[in-house]
Design a protein around this motif. Structure first.
Motif, PDB file in Angstrom:
ATOM      1  N   GLU A  74       0.815  -1.205   0.000  1.00 35.93           N
ATOM      2  CA  GLU A  74       0.000   0.000   0.000  1.00 35.93           C
ATOM      3  C   GLU A  74       0.852   1.258   0.000  1.00 35.93           C
ATOM      4  OE1 GLU A  74      -3.324   0.219   2.579  1.00 35.93           O
ATOM      5  OE2 GLU A  74      -4.040  -1.750   1.984  1.00 35.93           O
ATOM      6  N   ARG A  76       0.584   3.949   1.635  1.00 35.07           N
ATOM      7  CA  ARG A  76       0.891   4.426   2.993  1.00 35.07           C
ATOM      8  C   ARG A  76       2.034   3.651   3.634  1.00 35.07           C
ATOM      9  NH1 ARG A  76      -4.795   5.724   6.038  1.00 35.07           N
ATOM     10  NH2 ARG A  76      -5.471   7.314   4.582  1.00 35.07           N
ATOM     11  N   THR A  99      -7.358  -4.766   2.129  1.00 37.24           N
ATOM     12  CA  THR A  99      -7.228  -3.411   2.668  1.00 37.24           C
ATOM     13  C   THR A  99      -7.484  -3.388   4.175  1.00 37.24           C
ATOM     14  OG1 THR A  99      -7.874  -2.479   0.541  1.00 37.24           O
ATOM     15  CG2 THR A  99      -8.074  -1.040   2.457  1.00 37.24           C
ATOM     16  N   ARG A 103      -4.746  -2.350   7.063  1.00 36.79           N
ATOM     17  CA  ARG A 103      -5.024  -1.294   8.057  1.00 36.79           C
ATOM     18  C   ARG A 103      -4.863  -1.826   9.479  1.00 36.79           C
ATOM     19  NH1 ARG A 103     -10.320   1.275   5.196  1.00 36.79           N
ATOM     20  NH2 ARG A 103      -9.200   2.434   3.604  1.00 36.79           N
ATOM     21  N   ARG A 106      -1.264  -2.150  10.287  1.00 35.85           N
ATOM     22  CA  ARG A 106      -0.682  -0.827  10.504  1.00 35.85           C
ATOM     23  C   ARG A 106      -1.011  -0.312  11.904  1.00 35.85           C
ATOM     24  NH1 ARG A 106      -3.250   1.835   6.566  1.00 35.85           N
ATOM     25  NH2 ARG A 106      -2.087   0.774   4.957  1.00 35.85           N
TER      26      ARG A 106
END
Length: 109
Positions: A74, A76, A99, A103, A106
């Motif tokens: 990703e 980010r 996704t 997340r 993360r």
């Protein structure tokens, strides 16, 4: 037996029928002609089929289903925006699944 007094909640409940969340807005870079060309190349290279593979089982969802050109790493997390090697074609279900997992990872780190 003694009774315990309770206090009424000081939190208000939002009525989603009258309080609408702000509309989702895509990043400006995702609307660029360069990004659109990258996404088209990723989907074309995959033969317009989901590339998700899990436990040696492949997803065979393809067009006309909604397909996403997904960044493997990703953005980010340092993934290159327009590198074709950082792209994979995923169906909506697998795109959401990947996704959400990214997340969550993360947030744990």
């Amino acid at each position: 037996m003694a009774k315990i007094k309770t206090l009424s909640s000081s939190l208000r409940i939002a009525d989603t029928r009258s309080v609408k969340p702000p509309p989702k807005q895509a990043d400006k870079e995702l609307a660029s002609p360069e990004y659109r060309a990258w996404a088209a190349e990723v989907k074309r290279r995959a033969g317009y089929q989901c590339e998700w593979v899990e436990a040696s089982k492949r997803c065979y969802v393809g067009a006309p289903a909604r397909l996403f050109a997904d960044h493997i790493v990703e953005r980010r997390d340092g993934g290159a925006l327009l590198d074709p090697a950082n792209g994979q074609c995923l169906c909506g279900s697998h795109h959401t699944r990947k996704t959400v997992a990214a997340r969550a990872a993360r947030l744990r780190s």
